[in-house]
Design a protein around this motif. Sequence first.
Motif, PDB file in Angstrom:
ATOM      1  N   LYS A  26       0.785  -1.280  -0.225  1.00 17.55           N
ATOM      2  CA  LYS A  26       0.305   0.056   0.216  1.00 17.55           C
ATOM      3  C   LYS A  26       0.643   1.515   0.096  1.00 17.55           C
ATOM      4  O   LYS A  26       1.374   1.410   0.667  1.00 17.55           O
ATOM      5  CB  LYS A  26      -1.157   0.012   1.786  1.00 17.55           C
ATOM      6  N   VAL A  27       0.892   1.834  -1.050  1.00 16.24           N
ATOM      7  CA  VAL A  27       1.987   3.071  -0.910  1.00 16.24           C
ATOM      8  C   VAL A  27       0.710   4.541  -0.899  1.00 16.24           C
ATOM      9  O   VAL A  27      -0.460   4.669  -1.962  1.00 16.24           O
ATOM     10  CB  VAL A  27       2.348   3.575  -2.322  1.00 16.24           C
ATOM     11  N   TYR A  28       0.645   5.292  -0.342  1.00 11.73           N
ATOM     12  CA  TYR A  28       0.489   7.040   0.310  1.00 11.73           C
ATOM     13  C   TYR A  28       0.343   8.004  -1.156  1.00 11.73           C
ATOM     14  O   TYR A  28       2.250   7.769  -1.187  1.00 11.73           O
ATOM     15  CB  TYR A  28      -0.145   7.153   0.955  1.00 11.73           C
ATOM     16  N   THR A  81      16.792   5.643   5.660  1.00 10.67           N
ATOM     17  CA  THR A  81      15.263   5.142   5.359  1.00 10.67           C
ATOM     18  C   THR A  81      13.730   5.666   4.941  1.00 10.67           C
ATOM     19  O   THR A  81      13.905   6.867   5.195  1.00 10.67           O
ATOM     20  CB  THR A  81      15.096   3.700   6.587  1.00 10.67           C
ATOM     21  N   PRO A  82      13.114   4.535   4.551  1.00  9.62           N
ATOM     22  CA  PRO A  82      11.572   5.169   3.632  1.00  9.62           C
ATOM     23  C   PRO A  82      11.137   5.620   5.168  1.00  9.62           C
ATOM     24  O   PRO A  82      11.033   5.435   6.637  1.00  9.62           O
ATOM     25  CB  PRO A  82      11.344   4.115   3.270  1.00  9.62           C
ATOM     26  N   ALA A 137       7.893   0.480   2.504  1.00  4.89           N
ATOM     27  CA  ALA A 137       8.353   0.251   1.969  1.00  4.89           C
ATOM     28  C   ALA A 137      10.283  -0.723   2.438  1.00  4.89           C
ATOM     29  O   ALA A 137      11.212  -0.424   1.142  1.00  4.89           O
ATOM     30  CB  ALA A 137       8.965   1.744   2.124  1.00  4.89           C
ATOM     31  N   PHE A 138       9.774  -0.913   3.880  1.00  5.63           N
ATOM     32  CA  PHE A 138      11.091  -1.239   4.229  1.00  5.63           C
ATOM     33  C   PHE A 138      11.167  -2.726   3.840  1.00  5.63           C
ATOM     34  O   PHE A 138      12.544  -3.009   3.429  1.00  5.63           O
ATOM     35  CB  PHE A 138      10.722  -1.285   5.878  1.00  5.63           C
ATOM     36  N   LEU A 159       6.442 -10.614   6.024  1.00  3.91           N
ATOM     37  CA  LEU A 159       6.414 -10.334   4.613  1.00  3.91           C
ATOM     38  C   LEU A 159       7.763 -10.568   4.590  1.00  3.91           C
ATOM     39  O   LEU A 159       8.345 -10.730   3.206  1.00  3.91           O
ATOM     40  CB  LEU A 159       5.789  -9.088   4.443  1.00  3.91           C
ATOM     41  N   ALA A 160       9.115  -9.998   5.122  1.00  6.23           N
ATOM     42  CA  ALA A 160       9.765  -9.443   5.246  1.00  6.23           C
ATOM     43  C   ALA A 160      10.824  -9.279   6.657  1.00  6.23           C
ATOM     44  O   ALA A 160      10.647  -8.795   7.696  1.00  6.23           O
ATOM     45  CB  ALA A 160      10.101  -8.538   3.929  1.00  6.23           C
ATOM     46  N   ILE A 161      12.153  -9.610   6.097  1.00  8.03           N
ATOM     47  CA  ILE A 161      13.789  -9.288   7.320  1.00  8.03           C
ATOM     48  C   ILE A 161      14.546  -8.903   6.619  1.00  8.03           C
ATOM     49  O   ILE A 161      15.010  -9.297   5.639  1.00  8.03           O
ATOM     50  CB  ILE A 161      13.641 -10.234   8.194  1.00  8.03           C
ATOM     51  N   ARG A 162      14.702  -7.804   6.811  1.00  9.06           N
ATOM     52  CA  ARG A 162      15.421  -7.114   5.988  1.00  9.06           C
ATOM     53  C   ARG A 162      17.115  -5.996   6.925  1.00  9.06           C
ATOM     54  O   ARG A 162      16.630  -6.165   8.547  1.00  9.06           O
ATOM     55  CB  ARG A 162      14.984  -5.577   5.358  1.00  9.06           C
ATOM     56  N   ARG A 163      18.486  -6.595   6.325  1.00 12.18           N
ATOM     57  CA  ARG A 163      19.235  -6.331   7.525  1.00 12.18           C
ATOM     58  C   ARG A 163      19.911  -4.944   6.845  1.00 12.18           C
ATOM     59  O   ARG A 163      20.342  -5.234   5.887  1.00 12.18           O
ATOM     60  CB  ARG A 163      20.597  -7.055   7.859  1.00 12.18           C
ATOM     61  N   LEU A 164      19.663  -3.227   7.700  1.00 13.64           N
ATOM     62  CA  LEU A 164      20.549  -2.414   7.731  1.00 13.64           C
ATOM     63  C   LEU A 164      21.647  -2.087   8.020  1.00 13.64           C
ATOM     64  O   LEU A 164      22.370  -0.985   7.421  1.00 13.64           O
ATOM     65  CB  LEU A 164      19.133  -1.402   7.415  1.00 13.64           C
TER      66      LEU A 164
END
Length: 422
Positions: A39-41, A354-355, A360-361, A416-421
């Motif tokens: 969902k993008v606003y 970051t977003p 977006a993440f 839904l996702a796991i992200r390493r920053l």
Amino acid sequence: MNRKWTRAICTVLTSALVFTGPAVEGTTFSGYINSGLEKVYAKTKKQKDAEKKKSQAEQDLKDKKNEINGLKDQQQTTADDIKNKSAKLDEILAAQKKLQTDITSKQAEIEQNQKDLAAAQEKQQEQYDAMKKRIQFMYENSAEDNIWTAIIESNGITDMLNRIEYVSDVYDSDRALMDSYQAAVEQVKEIGTKLDNDMNELTAMQDDYEKQQADVEAAIVALENQKEQYASQIAQAQQQAENYQNIITAQGKIIQEQEAAAAAAAAAARANSSPSSSSYDGGGAGKGGSIAGDYAAGGGKNPGASTGVSGSSVVSYAMQFVGNPYVWAGNSLTNGVDCSGFVHEVYAHFGISTPRYSQAFKSVGQAVSFDNIQPGDVVVYPGHVAIYAGGGVIVEAQSTKAGITANRSVQCHTILAIRRLV
């Protein structure tokens, strides 16, 4: 198609677009464009313009502050130069004062020498006059007005020799006196010549000091003028910086108003489309357990570090704000923030961009399999995002009711996702 049917279709389309589960925080008046769980606003033009102006003003303010710092450095350098020149001027004035004392003393010596010379010349003249008188007496005022006659008429050789010896002794004595007086005069003259040379050197030094003084005083005046110019430029730059800060404040207020309006519109849409939206607790469709295929256990994704920041440092910083309020579209870790704003602000503290909305993440950093999850990794759920804190729990801006918490299981919703920053 009549107006009644048009309104009905719009209502159905709006409902479909506005809500298919808990809304993503920060949504503007335009609502959601639903594509699966993404969902993008869209931001309003007014908000975009405000953000653009704010960003430009922030850059201008940064540049202006750098300019002010540069001017202040130059002003300080000029002040140091003035201080050094003033110290040099003090040295010149002190040297001039001593030189003036030396000149006065030398002038007194010259005057005394002139008196000594006059006295010596006077003594010399007196001796010369006395000698002339004695010679005149002996040669012109003898018994026969002739010294030779007096000698010839002497009573025998002894008397003659005595007379000649007397005359010779008087002459030698006068001559010696004349020589001594002449030597005294020459000595006084030599002293006078040396004193005159000394005085010439002193006056030459005086001229040089006066020139140095004039040069240093002119340099100080120029530096003072330069310092005043820097002060004027700093004042102007500070006024411009203040203007930029006013722009930043004003545009920031516009952005906040637009975000607040967007939050209110999203809340209204949720209220109209789902009775359960008021109990939103930070997560989307369903609760617990499932993990998207690409991130499931055994996926083997475990990227190495990409920054000098440790995940534990991220968690430690995030935990400081547990207990603070949740505010839809908020951006303050202390006064209120939503879920994506929380993750965004925590990572911003470490200089990591970051977003600003949750879904977006899913595309930032590097993918991590669930069995390799580590503290500091970002976990994305439907309509929600959090930071894995370790020990199977997440730290998150959970909901309006709960605020910022660190007690829910990492599997509280579908992952839904796991992200390493880091």
